[in-house]
Motif scaffolding. Structure first.
Motif, PDB file in Angstrom:
ATOM      1  N   UNK A 270       0.804  -1.195   0.000  1.00  0.00           N
ATOM      2  CA  UNK A 270       0.000   0.000   0.000  1.00  0.00           C
ATOM      3  C   UNK A 270       0.838   1.246   0.000  1.00  0.00           C
ATOM      4  N   UNK A 271       0.198   2.383   0.250  1.00  0.00           N
ATOM      5  CA  UNK A 271       0.895   3.655   0.214  1.00  0.00           C
ATOM      6  C   UNK A 271       1.979   3.761   1.245  1.00  0.00           C
ATOM      7  N   UNK A 272       1.848   3.029   2.354  1.00  0.00           N
ATOM      8  CA  UNK A 272       2.832   3.150   3.411  1.00  0.00           C
ATOM      9  C   UNK A 272       3.875   2.073   3.387  1.00  0.00           C
ATOM     10  N   UNK A 273       3.973   1.299   2.302  1.00  0.00           N
ATOM     11  CA  UNK A 273       4.968   0.248   2.256  1.00  0.00           C
ATOM     12  C   UNK A 273       4.455  -1.033   2.876  1.00  0.00           C
ATOM     13  N   UNK A 274       5.369  -1.845   3.420  1.00  0.00           N
ATOM     14  CA  UNK A 274       4.986  -3.106   4.028  1.00  0.00           C
ATOM     15  C   UNK A 274       4.934  -4.235   3.019  1.00  0.00           C
ATOM     16  N   UNK A 275       4.307  -5.334   3.418  1.00  0.00           N
ATOM     17  CA  UNK A 275       4.266  -6.536   2.600  1.00  0.00           C
ATOM     18  C   UNK A 275       2.839  -6.960   2.313  1.00  0.00           C
ATOM     19  N   UNK A 276       2.573  -7.321   1.079  1.00  0.00           N
ATOM     20  CA  UNK A 276       1.293  -7.912   0.721  1.00  0.00           C
ATOM     21  C   UNK A 276       1.338  -9.401   1.043  1.00  0.00           C
ATOM     22  N   UNK A 277       0.292  -9.902   1.647  1.00  0.00           N
ATOM     23  CA  UNK A 277       0.266 -11.302   2.070  1.00  0.00           C
ATOM     24  C   UNK A 277      -0.898 -12.017   1.414  1.00  0.00           C
ATOM     25  N   UNK A 278      -0.641 -13.198   0.891  1.00  0.00           N
ATOM     26  CA  UNK A 278      -1.676 -14.020   0.289  1.00  0.00           C
ATOM     27  C   UNK A 278      -1.562 -15.433   0.853  1.00  0.00           C
ATOM     28  N   UNK A 279      -2.431 -16.338   0.409  1.00  0.00           N
ATOM     29  CA  UNK A 279      -2.406 -17.708   0.901  1.00  0.00           C
ATOM     30  C   UNK A 279      -2.084 -18.681  -0.220  1.00  0.00           C
ATOM     31  N   UNK A 280      -1.299 -19.689   0.109  1.00  0.00           N
ATOM     32  CA  UNK A 280      -1.007 -20.755  -0.840  1.00  0.00           C
ATOM     33  C   UNK A 280      -2.178 -21.735  -0.864  1.00  0.00           C
ATOM     34  N   UNK A 281      -2.083 -22.746  -1.719  1.00  0.00           N
ATOM     35  CA  UNK A 281      -3.161 -23.728  -1.817  1.00  0.00           C
ATOM     36  C   UNK A 281      -3.342 -24.513  -0.526  1.00  0.00           C
ATOM     37  N   UNK A 282      -2.298 -24.571   0.298  1.00  0.00           N
ATOM     38  CA  UNK A 282      -2.399 -25.269   1.585  1.00  0.00           C
ATOM     39  C   UNK A 282      -2.899 -24.354   2.698  1.00  0.00           C
ATOM     40  N   UNK A 283      -3.130 -23.086   2.388  1.00  0.00           N
ATOM     41  CA  UNK A 283      -3.646 -22.149   3.384  1.00  0.00           C
ATOM     42  C   UNK A 283      -2.583 -21.401   4.156  1.00  0.00           C
ATOM     43  N   UNK A 284      -1.309 -21.614   3.830  1.00  0.00           N
ATOM     44  CA  UNK A 284      -0.226 -20.937   4.538  1.00  0.00           C
ATOM     45  C   UNK A 284      -0.040 -19.525   3.992  1.00  0.00           C
ATOM     46  N   UNK A 285       0.320 -18.586   4.855  1.00  0.00           N
ATOM     47  CA  UNK A 285       0.523 -17.186   4.456  1.00  0.00           C
ATOM     48  C   UNK A 285       1.893 -16.984   3.827  1.00  0.00           C
ATOM     49  N   UNK A 286       1.903 -16.262   2.704  1.00  0.00           N
ATOM     50  CA  UNK A 286       3.145 -15.965   1.993  1.00  0.00           C
ATOM     51  C   UNK A 286       3.144 -14.513   1.528  1.00  0.00           C
TER      52      UNK A 286
END
Length: 293
Positions: A270-286
């Protein structure tokens, strides 16, 4: 003569020791696309192991000839999860994928690595390694990647991660602060905990809204219903003799829609930086990023 032979055998054993260690260690260099020589794999294994030992994370480099119908991002995430990578309770680690099928690259982060390698940082690392990948200098690209990891994890451990964001008045990413690196989706909450927090938030919101409404209503007790607007007019201040409208001119202003900026890497943030997080097919956050080379 026998003594000389024994010395030569010992010297050969010592020279082969790094290769033996690399072969017996964790699968940190998975060259399924056969882009590296055995000596290059061994050298990269040593460099990756140094980062692993220094920062207690998992580091993996994977090459492949096909993504098996997946996107580069999902292939990298699933490879990390399915092969049991990740250090500590949060499975901290980073994986670099290079696919020769459509010349894709992807970086997948997990656990603490999501904080250390933000979207901004991944974009900068891509700027360093993609030229080497495009030129077919794969060993140089992987060596650069591991060297960059050492830099990013070192400054993160010292409390000053490399991050940035789009700030007011700027046309490009600007350096950020540690406070910018705060977004990490907590996947450990179960459904009951989420519902409990939602109910608490709704109750607090209703209470705050009720107090504000009661306060505003108390300030309006002086208002009384009026039958017309005459009560609000100053006597003799308004005299209407004639009313007429004149159309003078019109003007139309058109503003071109700005074209989206192009970049070889694709990553969120986003505007303030940081990390975008999504989920893999196993449900783990990446976290991570991907693009072409």
């Amino acid at each position: 003569m026998k003594r000389i032979t024994i010395c030569l055998l010992l010297a050969a054993l010592i020279l082969c020791l790094p290769l033996a260690v690399g072969a017996e260690g964790p699968d940190r260099i998975v060259d399924n696309a056969d882009l590296l020589t055995s000596a290059e794999e061994a050298a990269l294994w040593e460099l990756a192991s140094a980062v692993v030992d220094q920062y207690v994370i998992d580091v993996v480099i994977v090459t492949t000839n096909t993504l098996d119908g997946k996107t580069a991002e999902s292939y990298a995430d699933d490879f990390f999860d399915d092969h049991g990578y990740g250090a500590g309770d949060d499975f901290s680690g980073v994986l670099l994928l290079v696919s020769m099928e459509d010349r894709d690259w992807a970086i997948s982060t997990s656990g603490e690595a999501i904080y250390a390698l933000t979207d901004y940082g991944i974009g900068l690392i891509a700027d360093q390694i993609v030229p080497y990948l495009s030129a077919g200098e794969y060993y140089a690209a992987f060596e650069m990647f591991l060297a960059e990891l050492d830099v990013y994890f070192n400054v993160y451990r010292n409390g000053d991660p490399i991050d940035g964001g789009f700030y007011e008045g700027s046309a490009s990413y600007q350096p950020g602060t540690r406070e910018d690196v705060v977004y990490y989706e907590d996947s450990s909450l179960d459904g009951g905990a989420i519902l409990e927090r939602l109910v608490i938030a709704l109750l607090l919101g209703a209470a705050a809204g009720g107090v504000s409404l009661w306060f505003l209503r108390g300030q309006m007790k002086t208002a009384r219903p009026q039958s017309g607007a005459k009560s609000y007019m100053v006597g003799g201040s308004y005299n209407l003799y004639r009313c007429q409208d004149f159309f003078l001119y019109s003007r139309t202003t058109r503003i071109a829609k700005p074209e989206p900026s192009s970049n070889h890497s694709s990553h969120g943030g986003g505007g303030g930086g940081g990390s975008s997080v999504h989920h893999s097919s196993s449900g783990h956050s990446h976290g991570g990023g991907h693009g072409k080379f």
